[in-house]
Design a protein around this motif. Structure first.
Motif, PDB file in Angstrom:
ATOM      1  N   ASN A 321       0.860  -1.184   0.000  1.00  0.00           N
ATOM      2  CA  ASN A 321       0.000   0.000   0.000  1.00  0.00           C
ATOM      3  C   ASN A 321       0.900   1.238   0.000  1.00  0.00           C
ATOM      4  OD1 ASN A 321       0.154  -1.136   2.997  1.00  0.00           O
ATOM      5  ND2 ASN A 321       0.107   1.090   3.134  1.00  0.00           N
ATOM      6  N   ALA A 322       0.350   2.341  -0.494  1.00  0.00           N
ATOM      7  CA  ALA A 322       1.044   3.613  -0.371  1.00  0.00           C
ATOM      8  C   ALA A 322       1.018   4.025   1.097  1.00  0.00           C
ATOM      9  CB  ALA A 322       0.364   4.669  -1.241  1.00  0.00           C
ATOM     10  N   PRO A 323       2.027   4.821   1.554  1.00  0.00           N
ATOM     11  CA  PRO A 323       2.044   5.225   2.967  1.00  0.00           C
ATOM     12  C   PRO A 323       0.723   5.852   3.403  1.00  0.00           C
ATOM     13  CG  PRO A 323       4.077   5.867   1.882  1.00  0.00           C
ATOM     14  CD  PRO A 323       3.174   5.349   0.803  1.00  0.00           C
ATOM     15  N   GLY A 324       0.178   5.353   4.518  1.00  0.00           N
ATOM     16  CA  GLY A 324      -1.068   5.893   5.050  1.00  0.00           C
ATOM     17  C   GLY A 324      -2.316   5.305   4.455  1.00  0.00           C
ATOM     18  N   ASN A 325      -2.185   4.575   3.331  1.00  0.00           N
ATOM     19  CA  ASN A 325      -3.331   3.950   2.690  1.00  0.00           C
ATOM     20  C   ASN A 325      -3.558   2.554   3.268  1.00  0.00           C
ATOM     21  OD1 ASN A 325      -4.373   5.822   0.718  1.00  0.00           O
ATOM     22  ND2 ASN A 325      -2.453   5.567  -0.382  1.00  0.00           N
ATOM     23  N   PRO A 326      -4.773   2.022   3.139  1.00  0.00           N
ATOM     24  CA  PRO A 326      -5.022   0.667   3.639  1.00  0.00           C
ATOM     25  C   PRO A 326      -4.332  -0.388   2.797  1.00  0.00           C
ATOM     26  CG  PRO A 326      -6.982   1.548   2.535  1.00  0.00           C
ATOM     27  CD  PRO A 326      -6.000   2.676   2.618  1.00  0.00           C
ATOM     28  N   MET A 327      -4.051  -1.531   3.409  1.00  0.00           N
ATOM     29  CA  MET A 327      -3.448  -2.661   2.704  1.00  0.00           C
ATOM     30  C   MET A 327      -4.346  -3.113   1.557  1.00  0.00           C
ATOM     31  SD  MET A 327      -1.947  -5.312   5.513  1.00  0.00           S
ATOM     32  CE  MET A 327      -0.949  -6.288   4.386  1.00  0.00           C
ATOM     33  N   ILE A 328      -3.725  -3.553   0.492  1.00  0.00           N
ATOM     34  CA  ILE A 328      -4.465  -4.145  -0.623  1.00  0.00           C
ATOM     35  C   ILE A 328      -4.894  -5.554  -0.222  1.00  0.00           C
ATOM     36  CG2 ILE A 328      -4.239  -5.035  -2.982  1.00  0.00           C
ATOM     37  CD1 ILE A 328      -2.312  -2.695  -3.525  1.00  0.00           C
ATOM     38  N   THR A 329      -6.147  -5.892  -0.505  1.00  0.00           N
ATOM     39  CA  THR A 329      -6.671  -7.210  -0.136  1.00  0.00           C
ATOM     40  C   THR A 329      -7.148  -8.026  -1.343  1.00  0.00           C
ATOM     41  OG1 THR A 329      -8.888  -6.297   0.239  1.00  0.00           O
ATOM     42  CG2 THR A 329      -7.402  -6.407   2.146  1.00  0.00           C
ATOM     43  N   LYS A 330      -7.350  -7.372  -2.477  1.00  0.00           N
ATOM     44  CA  LYS A 330      -7.887  -8.071  -3.647  1.00  0.00           C
ATOM     45  C   LYS A 330      -6.811  -8.227  -4.718  1.00  0.00           C
ATOM     46  CE  LYS A 330     -12.672  -6.508  -3.030  1.00  0.00           C
ATOM     47  NZ  LYS A 330     -13.797  -5.779  -3.629  1.00  0.00           N
ATOM     48  N   THR A 331      -6.815  -9.385  -5.371  1.00  0.00           N
ATOM     49  CA  THR A 331      -5.831  -9.663  -6.411  1.00  0.00           C
ATOM     50  C   THR A 331      -5.950  -8.672  -7.562  1.00  0.00           C
ATOM     51  OG1 THR A 331      -5.868 -12.010  -5.843  1.00  0.00           O
ATOM     52  CG2 THR A 331      -4.981 -11.420  -8.000  1.00  0.00           C
ATOM     53  N   SER A 332      -7.172  -8.348  -7.959  1.00  0.00           N
ATOM     54  CA  SER A 332      -7.361  -7.413  -9.078  1.00  0.00           C
ATOM     55  C   SER A 332      -6.773  -6.051  -8.753  1.00  0.00           C
ATOM     56  CB  SER A 332      -8.847  -7.280  -9.407  1.00  0.00           C
ATOM     57  OG  SER A 332      -9.577  -6.835  -8.271  1.00  0.00           O
ATOM     58  N   THR A 333      -6.907  -5.619  -7.494  1.00  0.00           N
ATOM     59  CA  THR A 333      -6.338  -4.336  -7.068  1.00  0.00           C
ATOM     60  C   THR A 333      -4.823  -4.395  -7.071  1.00  0.00           C
ATOM     61  OG1 THR A 333      -8.267  -3.984  -5.665  1.00  0.00           O
ATOM     62  CG2 THR A 333      -6.366  -2.575  -5.268  1.00  0.00           C
ATOM     63  N   ALA A 334      -4.268  -5.514  -6.586  1.00  0.00           N
ATOM     64  CA  ALA A 334      -2.811  -5.667  -6.571  1.00  0.00           C
ATOM     65  C   ALA A 334      -2.250  -5.595  -7.985  1.00  0.00           C
ATOM     66  CB  ALA A 334      -2.433  -6.992  -5.912  1.00  0.00           C
ATOM     67  N   VAL A 335      -2.910  -6.253  -8.916  1.00  0.00           N
ATOM     68  CA  VAL A 335      -2.445  -6.245 -10.307  1.00  0.00           C
ATOM     69  C   VAL A 335      -2.488  -4.837 -10.893  1.00  0.00           C
ATOM     70  CG1 VAL A 335      -2.960  -7.052 -12.641  1.00  0.00           C
ATOM     71  CG2 VAL A 335      -3.014  -8.661 -10.734  1.00  0.00           C
ATOM     72  N   SER A 336      -3.570  -4.108 -10.645  1.00  0.00           N
ATOM     73  CA  SER A 336      -3.715  -2.772 -11.246  1.00  0.00           C
ATOM     74  C   SER A 336      -2.853  -1.716 -10.551  1.00  0.00           C
ATOM     75  CB  SER A 336      -5.180  -2.340 -11.220  1.00  0.00           C
ATOM     76  OG  SER A 336      -5.654  -2.225  -9.888  1.00  0.00           O
ATOM     77  N   LYS A 337      -2.687  -1.827  -9.227  1.00  0.00           N
ATOM     78  CA  LYS A 337      -1.984  -0.786  -8.474  1.00  0.00           C
ATOM     79  C   LYS A 337      -0.474  -0.988  -8.425  1.00  0.00           C
ATOM     80  CE  LYS A 337      -5.566   1.582  -6.662  1.00  0.00           C
ATOM     81  NZ  LYS A 337      -5.785   3.028  -6.817  1.00  0.00           N
ATOM     82  N   LEU A 338      -0.022  -2.222  -8.598  1.00  0.00           N
ATOM     83  CA  LEU A 338       1.395  -2.522  -8.369  1.00  0.00           C
ATOM     84  C   LEU A 338       2.167  -2.823  -9.657  1.00  0.00           C
ATOM     85  CD1 LEU A 338       0.981  -4.828  -5.230  1.00  0.00           C
ATOM     86  CD2 LEU A 338       1.444  -2.376  -5.272  1.00  0.00           C
ATOM     87  N   ASN A 340       3.863  -1.045 -11.703  1.00  0.00           N
ATOM     88  CA  ASN A 340       5.161  -0.400 -11.867  1.00  0.00           C
ATOM     89  C   ASN A 340       6.183  -0.828 -10.830  1.00  0.00           C
ATOM     90  OD1 ASN A 340       4.182   1.112 -14.059  1.00  0.00           O
ATOM     91  ND2 ASN A 340       3.369   2.693 -12.690  1.00  0.00           N
ATOM     92  N   CYS A 341       5.782  -1.740  -9.950  1.00  0.00           N
ATOM     93  CA  CYS A 341       6.670  -2.123  -8.851  1.00  0.00           C
ATOM     94  C   CYS A 341       6.899  -3.629  -8.788  1.00  0.00           C
ATOM     95  CB  CYS A 341       6.065  -1.623  -7.539  1.00  0.00           C
ATOM     96  SG  CYS A 341       7.045  -1.976  -6.082  1.00  0.00           S
ATOM     97  N   VAL A 342       5.850  -4.396  -9.049  1.00  0.00           N
ATOM     98  CA  VAL A 342       5.882  -5.842  -8.814  1.00  0.00           C
ATOM     99  C   VAL A 342       5.998  -6.598 -10.137  1.00  0.00           C
ATOM    100  CG1 VAL A 342       4.423  -7.753  -8.055  1.00  0.00           C
ATOM    101  CG2 VAL A 342       4.682  -5.744  -6.610  1.00  0.00           C
ATOM    102  N   ASP A 343       6.801  -7.660 -10.119  1.00  0.00           N
ATOM    103  CA  ASP A 343       6.989  -8.484 -11.319  1.00  0.00           C
ATOM    104  C   ASP A 343       6.017  -9.655 -11.379  1.00  0.00           C
ATOM    105  OD1 ASP A 343       9.403  -7.045 -12.211  1.00  0.00           O
ATOM    106  OD2 ASP A 343      10.325  -7.925 -10.423  1.00  0.00           O
ATOM    107  N   PHE A 344       5.647 -10.184 -10.212  1.00  0.00           N
ATOM    108  CA  PHE A 344       4.748 -11.337 -10.150  1.00  0.00           C
ATOM    109  C   PHE A 344       3.855 -11.214  -8.917  1.00  0.00           C
ATOM    110  CE2 PHE A 344       8.405 -12.788 -12.564  1.00  0.00           C
ATOM    111  CZ  PHE A 344       7.826 -13.478 -13.621  1.00  0.00           C
ATOM    112  N   HIS A 345       2.779 -12.007  -8.915  1.00  0.00           N
ATOM    113  CA  HIS A 345       1.840 -12.032  -7.789  1.00  0.00           C
ATOM    114  C   HIS A 345       1.591 -13.478  -7.381  1.00  0.00           C
ATOM    115  CE1 HIS A 345       0.713  -7.810  -8.697  1.00  0.00           C
ATOM    116  NE2 HIS A 345       0.776  -8.201  -9.950  1.00  0.00           N
ATOM    117  N   LEU A 346       1.875 -13.796  -6.120  1.00  0.00           N
ATOM    118  CA  LEU A 346       1.511 -15.097  -5.558  1.00  0.00           C
ATOM    119  C   LEU A 346       0.243 -14.869  -4.736  1.00  0.00           C
ATOM    120  CD1 LEU A 346       2.163 -18.100  -5.102  1.00  0.00           C
ATOM    121  CD2 LEU A 346       3.516 -17.411  -3.102  1.00  0.00           C
TER     122      LEU A 346
END
Length: 739
Positions: A321-338, A340-346
């Protein structure tokens, strides 16, 4: 001797294996009857010659339960042949729901033992471990009211669930590779990655330097090995911020010094991040440029299986999550938000109903109240009113008081962010439902512009209930001091909070009972030019502390332009967009900037944290600072402190000066508190505020108080920082409304 009765046990008895425990004890002591869950209590119809022994055994509870009371009612029921677990019913909800806890040793053994049907299964759990709060949708806590209900039990799981001899007897989270949630490995675009074993493949990707998001119990983490630490920081925009690591205990003990209490916390059911001192303060600089490092042990089956395949001894694990924002809990959100940072998602397909970040602890003191420790339930008598505390604006959470108990949510974050404000409102709704609360009072911070205050006002209009504003630092003291019928002297040291006089407080001493605290001392008021701009660039504050000529020359030597210095000088003289503050945080930030340790804050608390890190290698010099009286308060001159700091440059080493700043600020401020306590005949001094996370400041004040023969009180159950504010608001409002 009694042979029968209805045993009513109240407390945290949901989600802790309590009914299977009762069943096992009934079998052991040859008791006939039944047990039924009624929300926050269980009722046991019991009959047998060993009734008294059975009762003693029940009073010990399970590892995760908390018993508030046991009562017995007479009964003349006809006992059945045997003992039965009945289906739950709703009832009083004062017990709430236990926290998510780490996988237990027996389940770890199950996932690594050959011929175990849980071999290599990542979501293995039993009655003593695993997710609870993160998966519950309603109470009473049963499988059909959790997100695991989407996965019907297979025949083998059903047999274990129904078997009194099994550790998974009525374990609501029971699942295996045949019937339980599944793991998936996706690329950065969300496309499936073809592989036989997602965990083994992920371990290889991490060892090769890739960055992977990992869906856990309460949300997503972003993970990488040390070789990718700087890349991860740059992607997240946190180039200076220290990151936490996950490693096995052997690796942690090679990196850091751990006291017995630290080891106990690391291995506790909560498995928090524990902040430890590095063995070599200059080691692992890409992970942490401080003298400390946050460490946690693997706490899920997934983590243990991942480390069994990794070649790297450690993983960086930071919340997705961005500082101060809530943790990401959904896979679709992780894929769309991350992207530029993440190479893979487990990831996995078990829904996270309630997000929950990692808890953080240092030296046994809670810094962030979350997974394992929250939802936090505290027994406390605040009268008949049901109270909601909406908390502060930064490091927020919420608390609800009802019928002799307070319930505090996990960490929520900075509600200046719209997503986090939504999360706070959703948390209120969720807690209201789980506790069956009907609010009579809504307590909030007295700052009218805080979004938590605006939410409180809006909600009070919707519900037609009373609001009570609570001054920020008085809420700190209310949360810290448990003797509510007695007076105390309270020291609050933190960043900012609106004061009764309209100034920005943050270095305060109060005296009196909780509902009538009087301000009797504080740090000197200093001009804060530009408000938040002075927080981000603490060099701006130096004009308020030191002679203009000295600071102008210093800033020009550091690259400031003539016109920038002139504008700042004029701003201070005219008072345009200048705020008065007594904040201890701003004092420490300014000292850090003056010593060239940190000139720009890129994350919350950075200048003061770096000052502490440098100071830990120094030896303090004693300075007697000016203390004067103004408006019936004793005031410690922080201008005097910074003048001593400035005059020591070149005479003392930077670590020695940094250590002297912390030592003399705390020693001289403690003098004021001690003097007030002695003059008023008050034996107790309590501490609260985020500055007390600083070891040197806290322990210096502790030493001075103990030398004076007074009692030091610290509430270890709640954070020093703003994570205690909503709880303090409930206490303050409860005492005020009950008088």
């Amino acid at each position: 001797m009694r042979k029968s009765g209805i045993i009513i046990i109240k407390g945290i008895v949901q989600g802790v294996g309590f009914r299977p425990f009762v069943y096992a004890q009934a079998e052991k002591y040859k008791i006939c009857g039944s047990v039924k869950n009624f929300g926050s209590e269980v009722r046991i119809n019991a009959y047998g010659d060993n009734f008294e022994d059975f009762l003693i055994a029940l009073s010990k509870g399970t590892p995760l339960s908390k018993i508030d009371s046991i009562t017995i009612e007479e009964t003349d029921f006809n006992p059945p042949n045997g003992f039965f677990i009945e289906k739950s019913s709703s009832g009083s909800l004062s017990g709430f729901i236990p926290q998510d806890v780490a996988i237990c040793d027996e389940c770890i053994d199950d996932i690594f033992r050959n011929k175990s049907r849980y071999k290599d299964y990542w979501a293995t759990s039993c009655v003593n471990c695993g997710p609870r709060y993160s998966i519950i949708t309603d109470v009473p806590y049963d499988r059909e009211r959790t997100t695991i209900d989407e996965f019907p039990m297979c025949r083998e799981c059903t047999q274990e669930y129904e078997s009194p001899a099994s550790r998974r007897h009525h374990a609501q989270t029971i699942a295996c590779s045949v019937c339980g949630p599944e793991l998936f490995l996706l690329d950065k675009e969300g496309n499936p990655v073809s592989c036989n074993d997602p965990i083994k493949h992920t371990a290889k990707l991490l060892d090769d330097g890739f960055i992977v998001s990992i869906k856990g119990i309460g949300g997503f983490h972003i993970a990488c090995t040390e070789i990718s630490a700087q890349k991860l920081k740059e992607c997240l925009g946190r180039t200076q911020q220290a990151l936490a690591i996950m490693a096995e205990d052997k690796t942690i003990l090679e990196i850091a010094d751990a006291e017995p209490l630290d080891i106990e916390l690391l291995k506790s059911p909560q498995h928090p991040i524990v902040v430890l001192y590095k063995k070599n303060r200059n080691s692992h600089p890409k992970i942490s440029n401080l003298d400390t490092i946050g460490c946690m042990l693997p706490y899920t089956g997934l983590h243990h299986l991942l480390f069994a395949e990794l070649k790297s001894p450690l993983l960086i694990m930071t919340s997705a999550n961005a500082p101060g924002n809530p943790m990401i809990t959904k896979t679709s959100t992780a894929v769309s938000k991350l992207k530029n940072c993440v190479d893979f998602h487990l990831t996995h397909n078990r829904h996270i109903e309630n997000r929950c970040d990692d808890s953080v602890v240092r030296e046994g003191y809670i810094i962030r109240l979350s997974r394992g420790y929250a939802p936090k339930r505290t027994k406390i008598d605040l009268g008949k009113n049901c109270i909601l505390g909406t908390g502060p604006e930064l490091y927020s959470n919420i608390s609800i008081y009802k019928d002799g108990f307070s319930y505090t949510s996990p960490h929520i974050g900075n509600i200046k962010n719209p997503q986090t404000l939504d999360y706070l409102e959703n948390t209120v709704s969720k807690f209201k439902k789980l506790t069956d609360a009907e609010f009579d009072i809504i307590a909030h911070d007295m700052h009218p512009q805080f979004l938590s205050t605006r939410y409180a006002m809006r909600l009070s209009e919707e519900l037609g209930v009373e609001t009570i504003p609570v001054q920020h630092h008085k809420a700190h003291i209310a949360a810290a001091f448990e003797k509510r019928d007695e007076p105390c002297v309270g020291i609050a040291l933190d960043g900012v909070g609106l004061g009764d006089d309209g100034a920005i407080w943050g270095g305060e001493i109060f005296a009196g009972q909780i509902n009538s605290l009087s301000r009797v001392g504080h740090l000197e008021y200093i001009d804060m030019p530009g408000g938040d701009l002075a927080t981000r660039f603490p060099e701006r504050m130096l004009f308020s502390f030191l002679p203009e000529d000295n600071i102008s020359e210093l800033l020009l030597s550091r690259g400031w332009k003539d016109n920038e210095v002139s504008i700042l000088e004029r701003q201070i003289k005219t008072g345009f967009n200048v705020f008065k503050t007594s904040s201890a945080g701003r004092v420490l930030d300014s000292a850090s900037a003056l010593l060239g340790i940190c000139k720009e804050r890129t994350y919350d608390g950075e200048p003061a944290m770096k000052l502490e890190s440098v100071a830990s290698a120094g030896t303090p010099e004693e300075w007697n600072l000016n203390i004067y009286e103004k408006d019936h308060c004793s005031v410690l001159s922080t201008k005097d402190l910074l003048k001593h700091t400035f005059s020591s440059i070149g005479r003392l080493s930077v670590p020695d000066i940094a250590a002297s700043v912390q030592y003399n600020l705390s020693r001289n401020f403690a003098k004021i508190a001690i003097s007030k306590a002695e003059n008023l005949g008050i034996p107790d001094i309590c501490l609260s505020g985020g500055v007390f996370i600083n070891h040197a400041i806290r322990e210096t004040i502790r030493d001075e108080i103990q030398k004076a023969g007074l009692n030091l009180i610290i509430n270890r159950e709640y954070p020093f920082g703003d994570g205690c504010i909503s709880y303090g608001q409930c206490i303050y409002a409860g005492i005020l409304s009950d008088n």
